[in-house]
Motif scaffolding. Structure first.
Motif, PDB file in Angstrom:
ATOM      1  N   TYR A 127      34.081  51.928  39.328  1.00  0.00           N
ATOM      2  CA  TYR A 127      34.989  52.563  38.374  1.00  0.00           C
ATOM      3  C   TYR A 127      35.233  54.031  38.740  1.00  0.00           C
ATOM      4  CZ  TYR A 127      35.503  48.949  34.784  1.00  0.00           C
ATOM      5  OH  TYR A 127      35.867  47.818  34.094  1.00  0.00           O
ATOM      6  N   MET A 128      34.179  54.709  39.163  1.00  0.00           N
ATOM      7  CA  MET A 128      34.285  56.143  39.437  1.00  0.00           C
ATOM      8  C   MET A 128      35.038  56.434  40.734  1.00  0.00           C
ATOM      9  SD  MET A 128      30.511  57.423  38.157  1.00  0.00           S
ATOM     10  CE  MET A 128      30.803  59.126  38.596  1.00  0.00           C
ATOM     11  N   VAL A 129      35.211  55.422  41.583  1.00  0.00           N
ATOM     12  CA  VAL A 129      36.004  55.611  42.794  1.00  0.00           C
ATOM     13  C   VAL A 129      37.456  55.909  42.441  1.00  0.00           C
ATOM     14  CG1 VAL A 129      36.891  54.470  44.875  1.00  0.00           C
ATOM     15  CG2 VAL A 129      34.525  54.187  44.240  1.00  0.00           C
ATOM     16  N   PHE A 130      37.938  55.338  41.315  1.00  0.00           N
ATOM     17  CA  PHE A 130      39.354  55.457  40.951  1.00  0.00           C
ATOM     18  C   PHE A 130      39.820  56.912  40.864  1.00  0.00           C
ATOM     19  CE2 PHE A 130      42.782  55.731  37.795  1.00  0.00           C
ATOM     20  CZ  PHE A 130      43.735  54.922  38.402  1.00  0.00           C
ATOM     21  N   PRO A 131      39.179  57.765  40.057  1.00  0.00           N
ATOM     22  CA  PRO A 131      39.638  59.162  40.025  1.00  0.00           C
ATOM     23  C   PRO A 131      39.460  59.883  41.357  1.00  0.00           C
ATOM     24  CG  PRO A 131      37.594  58.902  38.764  1.00  0.00           C
ATOM     25  CD  PRO A 131      38.082  57.536  39.090  1.00  0.00           C
ATOM     26  N   TYR A 136      37.538  47.223  49.262  1.00  0.00           N
ATOM     27  CA  TYR A 136      36.541  47.518  48.231  1.00  0.00           C
ATOM     28  C   TYR A 136      35.918  46.269  47.616  1.00  0.00           C
ATOM     29  CZ  TYR A 136      37.751  52.412  48.517  1.00  0.00           C
ATOM     30  OH  TYR A 136      37.928  53.689  48.968  1.00  0.00           O
ATOM     31  N   GLY A 137      36.352  45.096  48.046  1.00  0.00           N
ATOM     32  CA  GLY A 137      35.798  43.875  47.488  1.00  0.00           C
ATOM     33  C   GLY A 137      34.870  43.125  48.417  1.00  0.00           C
ATOM     34  N   VAL A 138      35.248  42.994  49.706  1.00  0.00           N
ATOM     35  CA  VAL A 138      34.484  42.115  50.601  1.00  0.00           C
ATOM     36  C   VAL A 138      34.107  42.783  51.922  1.00  0.00           C
ATOM     37  CG1 VAL A 138      35.542  40.052  49.606  1.00  0.00           C
ATOM     38  CG2 VAL A 138      36.620  41.115  51.588  1.00  0.00           C
ATOM     39  N   ASN A 139      34.379  44.071  52.077  1.00  0.00           N
ATOM     40  CA  ASN A 139      34.019  44.756  53.319  1.00  0.00           C
ATOM     41  C   ASN A 139      32.554  45.162  53.282  1.00  0.00           C
ATOM     42  OD1 ASN A 139      33.740  47.279  55.136  1.00  0.00           O
ATOM     43  ND2 ASN A 139      35.708  46.421  55.756  1.00  0.00           N
ATOM     44  N   GLN A 140      31.826  44.853  54.328  1.00  0.00           N
ATOM     45  CA  GLN A 140      30.382  45.110  54.366  1.00  0.00           C
ATOM     46  C   GLN A 140      30.052  46.581  54.145  1.00  0.00           C
ATOM     47  OE1 GLN A 140      27.673  43.323  54.476  1.00  0.00           O
ATOM     48  NE2 GLN A 140      26.186  44.941  54.885  1.00  0.00           N
ATOM     49  N   ALA A 141      30.853  47.487  54.699  1.00  0.00           N
ATOM     50  CA  ALA A 141      30.575  48.915  54.556  1.00  0.00           C
ATOM     51  C   ALA A 141      30.554  49.331  53.096  1.00  0.00           C
ATOM     52  CB  ALA A 141      31.622  49.726  55.326  1.00  0.00           C
ATOM     53  N   ILE A 193      44.271  50.409  40.552  1.00  0.00           N
ATOM     54  CA  ILE A 193      43.755  49.894  39.281  1.00  0.00           C
ATOM     55  C   ILE A 193      43.193  48.481  39.467  1.00  0.00           C
ATOM     56  CG2 ILE A 193      44.310  49.361  36.879  1.00  0.00           C
ATOM     57  CD1 ILE A 193      46.594  51.419  37.118  1.00  0.00           C
ATOM     58  N   LEU A 194      44.080  47.525  39.843  1.00  0.00           N
ATOM     59  CA  LEU A 194      43.610  46.150  40.061  1.00  0.00           C
ATOM     60  C   LEU A 194      42.711  46.059  41.285  1.00  0.00           C
ATOM     61  CD1 LEU A 194      46.699  43.857  39.312  1.00  0.00           C
ATOM     62  CD2 LEU A 194      44.552  43.992  38.054  1.00  0.00           C
ATOM     63  N   GLY A 195      42.986  46.898  42.284  1.00  0.00           N
ATOM     64  CA  GLY A 195      42.199  46.860  43.513  1.00  0.00           C
ATOM     65  C   GLY A 195      40.748  47.247  43.303  1.00  0.00           C
ATOM     66  N   LEU A 196      40.437  47.903  42.175  1.00  0.00           N
ATOM     67  CA  LEU A 196      39.054  48.259  41.865  1.00  0.00           C
ATOM     68  C   LEU A 196      38.501  47.479  40.677  1.00  0.00           C
ATOM     69  CD1 LEU A 196      39.322  52.110  42.392  1.00  0.00           C
ATOM     70  CD2 LEU A 196      38.117  50.490  43.857  1.00  0.00           C
ATOM     71  N   LEU A 197      39.384  47.093  39.726  1.00  0.00           N
ATOM     72  CA  LEU A 197      38.923  46.314  38.574  1.00  0.00           C
ATOM     73  C   LEU A 197      38.417  44.934  38.995  1.00  0.00           C
ATOM     74  CD1 LEU A 197      41.487  47.030  35.694  1.00  0.00           C
ATOM     75  CD2 LEU A 197      39.048  47.558  35.721  1.00  0.00           C
ATOM     76  N   ILE A 198      39.144  44.279  39.888  1.00  0.00           N
ATOM     77  CA  ILE A 198      38.750  42.933  40.327  1.00  0.00           C
ATOM     78  C   ILE A 198      37.393  42.950  41.043  1.00  0.00           C
ATOM     79  CG2 ILE A 198      39.376  40.974  41.815  1.00  0.00           C
ATOM     80  CD1 ILE A 198      42.312  41.573  41.130  1.00  0.00           C
ATOM     81  N   PRO A 199      37.175  43.852  42.024  1.00  0.00           N
ATOM     82  CA  PRO A 199      35.818  43.915  42.603  1.00  0.00           C
ATOM     83  C   PRO A 199      34.747  44.239  41.572  1.00  0.00           C
ATOM     84  CG  PRO A 199      37.376  45.081  43.992  1.00  0.00           C
ATOM     85  CD  PRO A 199      38.118  44.729  42.738  1.00  0.00           C
ATOM     86  N   ALA A 200      35.052  45.134  40.619  1.00  0.00           N
ATOM     87  CA  ALA A 200      34.046  45.549  39.637  1.00  0.00           C
ATOM     88  C   ALA A 200      33.606  44.406  38.742  1.00  0.00           C
ATOM     89  CB  ALA A 200      34.592  46.704  38.787  1.00  0.00           C
ATOM     90  N   HIS A 201      34.511  43.482  38.435  1.00  0.00           N
ATOM     91  CA  HIS A 201      34.188  42.423  37.476  1.00  0.00           C
ATOM     92  C   HIS A 201      33.982  41.043  38.110  1.00  0.00           C
ATOM     93  CE1 HIS A 201      34.678  44.811  33.831  1.00  0.00           C
ATOM     94  NE2 HIS A 201      35.628  45.452  34.480  1.00  0.00           N
ATOM     95  N   ILE A 202      34.307  40.891  39.371  1.00  0.00           N
ATOM     96  CA  ILE A 202      34.146  39.582  40.015  1.00  0.00           C
ATOM     97  C   ILE A 202      33.231  39.667  41.236  1.00  0.00           C
ATOM     98  CG2 ILE A 202      35.338  37.691  41.194  1.00  0.00           C
ATOM     99  CD1 ILE A 202      37.770  38.219  39.449  1.00  0.00           C
TER     100      ILE A 202
END
Length: 553
Positions: free
Chosen positions: A275-279, A251-256, A87-96
């Motif tokens: 967001y769609m990665v989560f499900p 999911y936040g800073v990896n080049q791939a 949840i946080l591992g994807l929300l933070i990249p999505a919004h920051i």
């Protein structure tokens, strides 16, 4: 154990042929990968659905498909709680992270480090990433091939070369479009293969109700372990909180992954893909954990490893597939296709991202060249990394299994310091270049000290080693306590070290002034917090207005 049938070989071959065909299609259609923009970023034309499946497939590696069921079989469903960190591992990249990188019009995520700090920091980040991915490429391609060879008799180097060759060709020819769309195809194969094995396994275990009774009575259904001890390998805190930092590094800073965000048509679609990665990740985790439970329902405590039918727990899943599905021609081949789909998606993403950062960060800034020559060189780089991948697989072959585990740990350890470096720049305007380089160095030292120290401390010795999740009340002290830290906390520890040391050195050498920070490279933490606080106060005032107030007599 029975070996592959003709049908199994045909299904496995079809996977490689289909993946190759997708690469050739994008090599000879559209712009024919004639520009670096198309080769590296698919002309920034990708939609969120294929991107989300590709984002998931990139790090849903063969190692995870082999390792997660074996983990659940041995220790129960506690590992399932890692899904909480998504949840946080994807929300933070999505919004920051994603909005910032997208608005800066980056071609390599490490360009951010030059904009925020200086060219030296950018090069340090790039070299660290290359080191991380080159190590993992060899492990990622060799591990499934080794397990396949040991259990099915499939030729070891035949599997390595087939995977490496196909992956290299479709990545070098078709660029990012080919990588993304083969990821989509391979994701479907992954889910289909796992689901087929689960359905047949449940049937072999006597049905759904019998399987449930067996895993429940065997103690494989775990409750929430709220033990705060950071040395316990898997608890709710290590998985749900420590895992957030691991997710951010991936999911936040990896080049791939960032390269996929930047290939989106719009910033909104980039955020939606995250967001769609989560499900997608939840489905992948569920299938892997269910497979582990089905394995226990079929074998109970009579582990094939203890019966010495196999020599490593990494061979458990393939042994189970060959054992339980031998009367279903084609299903073993389908699962092997699933396994190698995961390997192909991971390795192709590594090739593409490595070629991009090498070209954008290390070559282009120093050599001027035409667009056609730059595109050709990018394809040659992808091809070269494919050769390096096979070479790294041979290096891994020369190591024993314990060193193989150490190589996997290195991949996790290096991601933490890189996450800390980006967090230092994004959230702390006062951080300077000297602090960034020093912090990254300190984070890497901490990573290898704790990681390798922990690996050596768990080496077999004359002293009996207790299981990872043992209830023993004796806690390790001193350095042994640090070495016993759960691997799920590595990323948190290493990224925190970078930030802490980076800030200390920055204040000692003169912090960066606000006017000297490039526009758009720092996230407005205070302004965002004030805006959020203002909304909360406004909401509170609305809820306590006279017309909403309940009077008590």
């Amino acid at each position: 154990m029975p070996y592959f049938t003709i049908i199994d070989y045909v299904i496995f071959a079809l996977l490689l042929v289909a993946s190759m065909a997708i690469g050739l299609y994008y090599a000879f259609t559209g712009g024919r990968q004639s520009t670096t923009q198309e080769f590296m970023y698919a002309d920034r034309s990708m939609k969120c659905l294929p991107l989300s499946l590709s984002l998931m497939a990139t790090f849903q590696s063969a190692v995870a498909i082999i390792g997660t069921p074996a983990e659940v079989y041995a220790n129960g469903t506690q590992y399932w709680f890692i899904g909480c960190c998504y949840i946080l591992g994807l929300l933070i990249p999505a919004h920051i992270f994603i909005p910032m990188f997208y608005r800066l019009h980056l071609t390599s995520v490490y360009q951010y480090l030059e904009l925020r700090f200086c060219k030296a920091v950018r090069i340090c980040g790039t070299v660290t990433f290359i080191f991380q991915m080159v190590i993992y490429m060899g492990v990622g391609i060799y591990t499934p091939a080794l397990a396949l060879n040991a259990v099915t008799g499939f030729h070891l180097w035949g599997a390595v070369l087939a995977t490496g060759l196909v992956c290299t060709l479709y990545t070098a020819l078709g660029g990012l479009k080919a990588v993304v769309w083969t990821d989509v195809f391979q994701t479907v194969v992954m889910f289909t293969g796992q689901l087929a094995v689960i359905i047949v396994g449940v049937h072999q275990a006597g049905g759904l109700s019998d399987a449930w009774v067996k895993v429940r009575d065997g103690g494989r259904i775990s409750g929430i372990d709220l033990n705060p001890d950071p040395t316990v390998r898997h608890t709710f805190w290590t998985l749900g909180v420590g895992g957030v930092f691991l997710m951010l590094s991936l999911y936040g800073v990896n080049q791939a992954q960032v390269q996929r965000y930047l290939s989106s048509r719009t910033e909104k679609e980039a955020v939606m893909s995250c967001y769609m990665v989560f499900p997608c990740l939840q489905v992948a985790l569920m299938l892997s954990c269910l497979m582990g439970l089905v394995m226990y329902a079929c074998y109970g405590n009579n582990s094939p490893l203890e019966q010495q039918y196999i020599t490593s727990k990494d061979q458990m899943v393939l042994y189970f597939v060959m054992d339980m599905l031998q009367n279903f021609p084609g299903l073993p081949g389908l699962f092997v296709a699933c396994l190698f789909s995961a390997s192909l998606s991971t390795i192709s993403s590594a090739f593409n991202s490595l070629a991009t950062v090498t070209m954008v960060d290390l070559i282009k800034p120093h050599y001027s060249m035409t667009e056609a020559r730059a595109t050709l060189l990018s394809k040659m780089l992808a091809l070269s990394y494919g050769i390096i991948c096979v070479a790294m697989a041979y290096v891994v072959h020369l190591m024993n299994s314990s060193v193989l585990q150490a190589a996997l740990s290195i991949f996790g350890m290096v991601g933490g310091p890189l996450l800390g470096l980006f967090c230092l720049g994004i959230f702390f305007p006062c951080a300077n270049s000297i602090g960034a380089v020093t912090g990254l160095a300190a984070g890497l030292v901490m990573a290898f000290w704790v990681g390798i120290g922990g690996f050596l401390s768990r080496m077999p010795s004359s002293v009996q080693v207790l299981p990872f999740n043992s209830t023993n009340t004796v806690r390790p002290a001193g350095l042994n306590g640090l070495y016993s830290l759960s691997y799920m906390w590595y990323s948190a520890l290493n990224s925190s070290t970078v930030v802490l040391i980076g800030l200390i050195i920055s204040f000692m050498t003169g912090p960066t002034k606000g006017d000297d920070v490039a526009s758009g490279t720092v996230y407005p933490v205070m302004r965002t917090a004030q805006s959020l606080l203002h909304k909360l106060v406004k909401l509170s005032a609305c809820c306590t207005s006279p017309e909403h107030t309940v009077r008590w007599s």
